[in-house]
Design a protein around this motif. Structure first.
Motif, short mmCIF file in Angstrom:
data_model
loop_
_atom_site.label_atom_id
_atom_site.label_comp_id
_atom_site.label_asym_id
_atom_site.label_seq_id
_atom_site.Cartn_x
_atom_site.Cartn_y
_atom_site.Cartn_z
N TYR A 35 0.85 -1.18 0.00
CA TYR A 35 0.00 0.00 0.00
C TYR A 35 0.89 1.24 0.00
N PHE A 90 3.57 0.94 2.89
CA PHE A 90 3.34 -0.09 3.89
C PHE A 90 3.17 -1.43 3.21
N PHE A 103 0.36 -5.19 9.34
CA PHE A 103 1.13 -4.18 8.63
C PHE A 103 2.55 -4.06 9.16
N GLY A 104 3.48 -3.77 8.24
CA GLY A 104 4.84 -3.45 8.62
C GLY A 104 4.95 -2.00 9.08
#
Lengths: 112, 112
Positions: A35, A90, A103-104
């Protein structure tokens, strides 16, 4: 488990340069996503992968490429950086196609 | 094309007050997520709402989903400063994978 990790944390590119954003997950998740988040906005899907060797476009794929040679890694490639690609990127992963995404920490990219 | 709209986009409130954030979406979905994002950080999952009428609560936050009205709400009860953050809703589109379409976010500031 480290979860989803991304490198680098920050990067400044000049127009026309290329780079690869790295994403790795250690949860044995099949599904992975990229994203971008522009300032003051929500996230938009760039590309996703349902397993090693399989990728597909999301909402905003232009200017990006991806590959998925292993379950763990899902790198995002910018070939000719443009100022419009200044954003926070992300990576996320999920175990299944309907499962919650993790999510990272994000990569903040500036193109000048 | 699925559109997700949140309102308000900015909300400044005092501690101990109650308020509601609204998330409207344009096409059918029965899966919705709420996330919290602190400045410069990644997204933290708050709630997953999986069916019409779903209600989930955690501390001072309560989320609900009305799939017939295509509306989700995030209600804050007796706000405290620690809840200051940006809140996103994301609606899931299941097409090969679970693609999330995010709202613009609501920036919440809680003043002592």
């Amino acid at each position: 488990n480290a979860g989803v990790t991304q490198t680098p944390k920050f990067r400044i590119l000049k127009i026309g340069q290329s780079m690869t954003l790295q994403c790795t997950q250690d949860m044995n998740h099949n599904y992975m996503y990229w994203y971008r988040q522009d300032p003051g906005m929500g996230l938009k899907l760039i590309y996703y992968s349902v397993g090693a060797g399989i990728t597909d476009k999301g909402e905003v794929p232009n200017g990006y490429n991806v590959s998925r040679s292993t379950t763990e890694d899902f790198p995002l490639r910018l070939e000719l950086a443009a100022p419009s690609q200044t954003s926070v990127y992300f990576c996320a992963s999920s175990y299944s196609g309907t499962g919650e995404q993790y999510f990272g920490p994000g990569t903040r990219l500036t193109v000048t | 094309e699925l559109k997700v709209e949140q309102n308000p986009l900015f909300l400044s409130m005092q501690e101990e007050k109650n308020y509601t954030i609204y998330c409207n979406y344009s096409t059918t979905s029965d899966r919705l997520y709420w996330y919290r994002q602190d400045p410069g950080k990644s997204l933290e999952s708050l709630f997953v709402l999986l069916s019409n009428g779903a209600v989930k609560q955690e501390g001072r936050l309560m989320a609900s989903l009305d799939t017939k009205a295509r509306l989700s709400t995030l209600h804050i009860t007796a706000a405290v400063h620690d809840l200051s953050a940006t809140y996103f809703c994301a609606v899931a589109v299941i097409q090969g994978a679970q693609k999330l379409v995010f709202g613009q976010g609501t920036r919440l500031t809680i003043n002592p």
